[in-house]
Design a protein around this motif. Structure first.
Motif, PDB file in Angstrom:
ATOM      1  N   PRO A   1     -17.964 -33.852  -1.941  1.00  0.00           N
ATOM      2  CA  PRO A   1     -18.264 -33.004  -3.116  1.00  0.00           C
ATOM      3  C   PRO A   1     -17.863 -31.538  -2.866  1.00  0.00           C
ATOM      4  CG  PRO A   1     -20.294 -33.591  -1.949  1.00  0.00           C
ATOM      5  CD  PRO A   1     -19.192 -34.241  -1.210  1.00  0.00           C
ATOM      6  N   GLU A   2     -16.537 -31.324  -2.933  1.00  0.00           N
ATOM      7  CA  GLU A   2     -15.995 -29.965  -2.721  1.00  0.00           C
ATOM      8  C   GLU A   2     -14.979 -29.675  -3.797  1.00  0.00           C
ATOM      9  OE1 GLU A   2     -16.131 -30.129   2.145  1.00  0.00           O
ATOM     10  OE2 GLU A   2     -14.209 -30.110   1.050  1.00  0.00           O
ATOM     11  N   VAL A   3     -14.919 -28.467  -4.188  1.00  0.00           N
ATOM     12  CA  VAL A   3     -13.975 -28.074  -5.241  1.00  0.00           C
ATOM     13  C   VAL A   3     -12.550 -28.236  -4.738  1.00  0.00           C
ATOM     14  CG1 VAL A   3     -13.116 -26.130  -6.578  1.00  0.00           C
ATOM     15  CG2 VAL A   3     -15.567 -26.442  -6.256  1.00  0.00           C
ATOM     16  N   MET A   4     -11.709 -28.754  -5.580  1.00  0.00           N
ATOM     17  CA  MET A   4     -10.290 -28.894  -5.239  1.00  0.00           C
ATOM     18  C   MET A   4      -9.498 -28.051  -6.226  1.00  0.00           C
ATOM     19  SD  MET A   4      -8.818 -32.671  -4.606  1.00  0.00           S
ATOM     20  CE  MET A   4      -9.645 -33.551  -3.314  1.00  0.00           C
ATOM     21  N   GLU A   5      -8.903 -26.990  -5.757  1.00  0.00           N
ATOM     22  CA  GLU A   5      -8.199 -26.119  -6.700  1.00  0.00           C
ATOM     23  C   GLU A   5      -6.715 -26.400  -6.731  1.00  0.00           C
ATOM     24  OE1 GLU A   5      -9.061 -22.029  -6.363  1.00  0.00           O
ATOM     25  OE2 GLU A   5     -11.166 -22.286  -6.934  1.00  0.00           O
TER      26      GLU A   5
END
Lengths: 877, 374
Positions: free
Chosen positions: B116-120
């Motif tokens: 659950p980590e932001v992927m930019e």
């Protein structure tokens, strides 16, 4: 149907027509011997119905050798109040004319009519065979075919079914039978006769099972995989947590601290030990010093003691010394005594010896006397012997010769007597003494002469008479006498005697001499067993001995009155020796004691001297003083150390080194454990990872899903086959059930009729028919209860009876169905015994109430009680 | 204006056990080939990314080959694919994803959002907030962290999650993986792409289920689509277009036959169904022998037309008419047997009577046919 008239012409033995009329509605009995034509009549009826008129296979109908014949049969019969007339001829003239109540039929039409009436078929070509005979085949029994029922029933089957009515349907509906067979075959592919799965069905079940097992196994493994994945996650979490906490570091730190503290305490401990050592050393020194001091003190005491000892030793030595002379003296005395005893003993021995020698001498003397006399006697004997032997030698005379002489003499005597007896006696009594001479010898007086040889008697003045003694004997005797006399002479000469008496006398003398010799010899032997020389030698020896003894005796002293005996002297000597030994020993002991005492004295003296010297030493006082000072110093040290030790002890206790030690251990172990756990977790992670990798590569869930596809498919297939098998099973059951039901409907009336007849034969018996209406099992009440017998296993006779009963039952059935029933029995029941035959006759009689029966037999006696008049076939021709 | 394809629930590796093997294979294949079509479509529509909202794989231990085939099927679109893990393919310590990575089957453009980590994706102008499932059973709302997640200004915030929206979906079999219907608001999402529900469904203008691209069960709730999503700007309502892409519709038919016209109607019905459909037919009622023959013929024809045809005739009883029986020439006791069976089809033991009847009828017919020839 009732047959009225039969006529046969040009048929086998019936060249001329033969007619049978007025046939009865019931039993018609035809008798006749073999070859009378009974069977021909039956053949005629059969041919009339079964054989096509156009048939060329009926040559057997012709009379023998008559190929031009036209075998013809005419039959009149009634059926349902119609009058049927049939005329049929074969071979040379083929013809078939039928009228039914006047209506004409001919040829094939006629034959059709007949066959449909009675229920049979015609052969397509050739002769009519069993399979065509239909119902009549069942009811018209040929010779020897009575016991066969199965084949006729089979062949009659269709016609029976047709005849027995349509509302009963088809018993063996051919469609039904085929269907049942087909279903059975289909069912057999999937189920065994007992209803167990087989073939593809069984295989399908097995497949499902196998796949299910595989599937379950895979599921287990998948489950295991999942568990392992979960464990992996768990371990990772634990590991990350442990990484953060780093517990082992804490522990190690704590352990270190504890260790440092412990070291401190241990150094205190070491100091303590050191001080303890010092304390101990101090104490030891004190001890030594004390000892030293006391040593000094005791030395004094020692000296005094030594002095005493020295004195004692001196005393000892002196005592012993004193005793010495006495001991010496005793010893000397003992020696002397011993010597004396010895001497005495020697003397006693010498006495003894002398005594003995004297005794010996006396003995020898005696012996010598004896021996001498013996020798003298022996010598005398020897001389006499010599003399006697010489005499013997010279007077030797042979006893044998004497014996012979004796014999001769007695023989001569005998001969003389004989001669005397045999001799011619010349007895004379002369008055003149000088005138008669015998052989020149004058004879005188009265006397007798024996003449054993020719003699001449000269009588003076007269002449001479020659007397010849007769007989051989005389001559013989004379010869014998002569020879014997000669012998006697020679013997006497040889013996050098003049007469026998002398000889015998000489012999006797000789014998006496010999006896004397023997006696002398024996005595001599006694006296001088080894001979005279030896005896003489012995004597010499003894003499010599005697001579020797004398000087010896001289040499030895004579015994005195009170000199002791050797034994006593010996005893005395012994005791003296003992005494001596004792004295020596005592002396010896004394000597050694003395030696010891001297040594002891020396030692004691030395000791005393030494000690004395020591005590005299100058620096002794000094040292004593020193020792005292030292003692005081040491005591002070001791106190100091003691206090120090106690203080430190308390310190150490407070620090509790044991606990510290444990702490170090515990903490170190904990750190180790934590690290180890970390290590093993790492290891497990690696292992688990590897295992999962390889397991994952197997694609278990995919495999499982694929397997499920197969499993479901196999299950569906199994279910299909299951349903199919069940359906076939069910179908077969229902079909057979219905068929059976139908059969039962037909069986029942047949059974009824059969049992009706059977009662007349076996009370309470029943004959069961199978589904094809063929008799199968006979059930009787026997001795031991119900008896069941298979039809085919009954005896020939019984089968004949059962078969006939069956036919009659069929006939009854047919009649109930309004069909014609003509029964023909050609030589039936030939194998039945009298008992059974009786019963069968009742059966036939009963049947005859309903059916016309033509009965042909060559045993008229068997059938007299049928209630009918027999017709003799023989008489027909 | 960024543009996406939204899809989910590919269920690669699913097997269809209740079908005939050939059909099962084909249906499993179809699941892969639809991916190829999606890739083609993505390229065609020049999307900026393809969003795959979980349950990519049907199981953790699919074969290596299947894993590779999946990623191969994605080849036609070289732009970013963003995939999260669902409940079937949860990102456990060891999972199909770790296996795929070990196999080096994951191409560079396939972004596995397993944490659950932001992927930019700054160049493309969007950021992905993924809520991947990392446990076998999840009871909490995994999208909660969206609310506090920061993304670079100016980037679209696209949520990607797998679960059941609370209060909306009728089935409560998924008491697990709940998702708040307000998430798009609380997390300021421009679009929340959801997976787990196999039919295309709009929850609200910003929250959609794409459904599975290839239908995989009979329940009809509009599967077989992908969503083409255009988001003009940050904060505007997305424009969503539903594009059908599945090949095999699954159709269930249940009919009752009483008279022969019912049969005709049924046959007509069957003929109208599209080809390549997966059809399940359930019949009950009565049918004559003749009717049965007709039905069998029709079914045989249909079988060839459809991808798969399964039929259940257990509720259909065979009622031969008088003519039928006569035609069979079942006289005597055989006819009695037929009658018996006919009456026995209802109630207990009906199935075996029905089957026996069918066998008997077919045997008699066969005999008929033979008899006719002979």
């Amino acid at each position: 149907m009732k047959l009225l008239r039969l006529k046969a012409e040009q048929l086998r033995q019936f060249r001329a027509p033969v007619e049978i009329k007025d046939l009865e509605p019931g039993i018609n009995l035809f008798t006749g011997p073999n070859e009378s034509g009974k069977s021909t009549l039956v053949r005629a009826i059969r041919a009339a119905f079964f054989e096509r008129h156009k048939s060329s296979s009926v040559e057997d109908l012709q009379p023998w050798g008559d190929s031009a014949a036209v075998p013809t049969v005419e039959l009149d019969f009634e059926w349902e109040e119609q009058s049927w007339k049939l005329v049929k001829s074969f071979l040379k003239k083929k013809r078939c004319d039928l009228t039914v109540d006047g209506a004409p039929y001919s040829g094939d039409d006629a034959e059709e009519k007949l066959s449909s009436l009675l229920g049979y078929e015609f052969a397509a070509k050739g002769a009519s065979k069993q399979q065509h005979w239909g119902i009549p085949g069942l009811l018209w029994v040929e010779q020897g075919a009575g016991q066969e029922i199965q084949a006729p029933v089979e062949h009659a089957g269709q016609h029976l079914k047709a005849a027995l009515g349509g509302n009963l349907g088809e018993v063996t509906s051919s469609t039904g039978d085929e269907l049942i067979n087909q279903v059975t075959a289909e069912r057999a592919k999937l189920l065994t006769t007992t209803g167990k799965p087989t073939g593809n069905y069984a295989k399908a079940i097995a497949d499902v099972e196998a796949l299910q097992d595989q599937f379950d196994a895979l599921q287990d493994r998948i489950q295991q995989y999942r568990q392992q994945v979960d464990r992996l996650g768990q371990l990772r979490e634990e590991q990350s947590q442990a990484e953060t906490e780093r517990l082992w570091e804490t522990y190690r730190q704590q352990a270190k601290e504890a260790e440092a503290r412990l070291n401190e305490v241990e150094s205190w401990q070491r100091e303590q030990d050191r001080d303890q050592q010092a304390f101990k050393g101090c104490q030891t020194s004190i001890q030594t010093t004390l000892e030293l001091l006391s040593g000094f003190h005791s030395q004094q005491q020692d000296l005094a003691r030594r002095e005493d000892e020295k004195k004692a030793a001196e005393q000892q030595q002196a005592d012993l010394e004193a005793r010495k002379p006495a001991s010496e003296a005793a010893l000397e005395e003992a020696k002397q005594a011993h010597e004396a005893a010895r001497k005495a003993l020697k003397l006693a021995q010498q006495h003894q010896q002398r005594k003995e020698l004297v005794r010996e001498l006396e003995g020898i003397d005696a012996e010598l006397v004896n021996d001498k006399s013996k020798l003298a006697r022996a010598k005398a004997l020897h001389a006499s012997l010599l003399e006697n032997r010489q005499k013997q030698q010279s007077q030797q005379i042979d006893p044998q010769t004497i014996l012979r002489l004796k014999e001769v003499v007695s023989a001569l005597d005998r001969l003389a007597i004989q001669q005397d007896a045999v001799a011619t006696r010349l007895q004379f009594d002369l008055t003149d003494d000088h005138s008669v001479t015998l052989d020149g010898q004058s004879l005188a007086g009265q006397s007798e002469h024996l003449l054993i040889e020719p003699g001449e008697v000269a009588i003076k003045g007269v002449g001479s008479l020659r007397v010849l003694p007769g007989g051989e004997d005389v001559a013989e005797i004379a010869r014998a006498k002569q020879s014997l006399t000669d012998e006697q002479e020679s013997l006497l000469t040889r013996l050098r005697v003049t007469s026998l008496a002398e000889a015998e006398e000489r012999l006797k003398q000789l014998q006496t001499l010999e006896q004397a010799i023997q006696q002398d010899e024996s005595v001599l032997k006694e006296l001088a067993p080894e001979g005279l020389e030896a005896l003489s030698d012995q004597l010499q020896l003894k003499q010599a001995r005697k001579d020797a003894l004398a000087p010896q005796i001289q040499a030895l002293p004579e015994q005195e009155e009170d000199s002791p005996s050797p034994s006593r002297a010996e005893a005395q000597q012994e005791s003296a020796a003992e005494a001596l030994a004792g004295a020596q020993a005592a002396n010896q002991t004394l000597k050694s004691e003395l030696l010891l005492a001297e040594q002891a004295l020396n030692r004691a003296r030395q000791e005393w001297e030494r000690l004395s010297n020591e005590l005299q030493a100058p620096d002794r006082k000094q040292r004593e003083k020193q020792a005292g000072e030292q003692l005081a110093e040491l005591r002070t040290n001791e106190r100091r150390l003691s206090d120090q030790l106690a203080e430190r002890e308390a310190q150490i206790k407070q620090a509790n080194p044991d606990a510290l030690k444990q702490d170090v251990q515990r903490l170190t172990k904990s750190a180790d454990a934590a690290e180890k756990q970390e290590e093993s977790r790492r290891f497990e992670l690696i292992q688990l990872q590897a295992r999962l990798e390889s397991a994952g590569a197997e694609g278990l869930e995919e495999q499982s899903a694929e397997l499920k596809v197969e499993l479901d498919r196999a299950t569906r297939r199994k279910r299909e086959l299951e349903r199919h098998a069940n359906a076939l099973d069910f179908l077969l059951a229902r079909l057979t059930e219905h068929r059976l039901e139908l059969t039962r409907q037909l069986q029942a009336p047949l059974q009824k009729h059969l049992n009706h007849y059977l009662q007349l034969l076996f009370p309470e018996a029943s004959l069961n028919v199978d589904e094809n209406l063929i008799p199968e099992v006979l059930v009787r009440q026997g001795h031991g209860g119900e008896e069941r017998g298979q039809f085919n296993e009954l005896s020939f006779g019984a089968r004949e009876q059962m078969a006939l009963i069956s036919r009659l039952a069929y006939a009854d059935l047919l009649q109930e169905a309004n069909k014609p029933t003509l029964i023909i029995l050609d030589d039936a029941l030939v194998h039945s015994d009298a008992e059974r035959l009786k019963a069968m006759k009742r059966v036939l009689y009963d049947a005859a109430q309903r059916h016309q029966i033509l009965l042909f037999t060559c045993h008229p006696d068997n059938w007299r009680d049928l209630g009918v008049v027999a017709r003799d076939v023989d008489g027909l021709m | 204006m960024p543009r996406f394809l939204h899809t989910a629930d590919w269920q690669i590796g699913r097997q269809y056990a209740s079908f005939a093997p050939d059909d099962a294979v084909a249906l499993a294949e179809a699941r892969i080939s639809v991916i190829e079509r999606i890739a083609g479509l993505a390229t065609e529509e020049t999307v900026d990314a393809v969003l795959v909202a979980g349950d990519v794989f049907d199981a953790q231990t699919v074969s290596d080959r299947t894993i590779r085939r999946l990623f191969n099927a994605m080849a036609a679109y070289t732009g970013p694919w963003i995939l999260i893990s669902g409940n079937h393919d949860a990102a456990l310590a060891e999972s199909v994803w770790t296996r795929a990575q070990r196999l080096e089957a994951v191409p560079a453009n396939a972004h596995l959002a397993l944490t659950p980590e932001v992927m930019e994706f700054g160049d493309a102008g969007f950021a992905i907030l993924p809520a991947p499932l990392t446990q076998r059973h999840t009871m909490s709302d995994l999208t909660e962290w969206f609310d506090h997640a920061e993304t670079t200004d100016g980037l679209l915030r696209i949520g990607l999650a797998h679960g059941s929206v609370q209060g909306i979906l009728a089935e409560d079999e998924n008491a697990t993986n709940p998702i708040s219907p307000e998430r798009y608001q609380s997390a300021a999402l421009d679009f929340l792409a959801l997976g787990d529900w196999h039919g295309t469904k709009q929850i609200n203008p910003h929250t959609w289920y794409s459904g599975t691209p290839e239908q995989d069960r009979f329940r009809g709730n509009d599967p077989g689509n992908v969503l083409l999503v255009d988001i003009p700007e940050v904060g505007t309502e997305p424009q969503v277009e539903i594009l059908p892409i599945g090949r095999h519709p699954w159709i269930q038919m249940s009919e009752h036959l009483a008279v022969s016209s019912d049969l005709d109607q049924l046959i007509g019905n069957i003929e109208t169904q599209p080809e390549q459909a997966v059809v399940a037919l359930r019949l009950e009622g009565e049918i004559s022998l003749l009717g049965k023959q007709q039905l069998e013929r029709a079914l045989s024809v249909a079988e060839a037309r459809f991808r798969s045809l399964g039929y259940d005739l257990s509720g259909l009883s065979l009622q031969p008419t008088e003519d039928d029986i006569a035609a069979l020439h079942a006289d005597g006791y055989v006819g009695d047997v037929i009658t018996e069976f006919r009456d026995q089809q209802e109630g207990e033991g009906g199935e075996v009577a029905r089957d026996a009847m069918a066998i008997l009828a077919s045997m008699l017919l066969e005999k008929q046919a033979q008899g006719g020839d002979g």
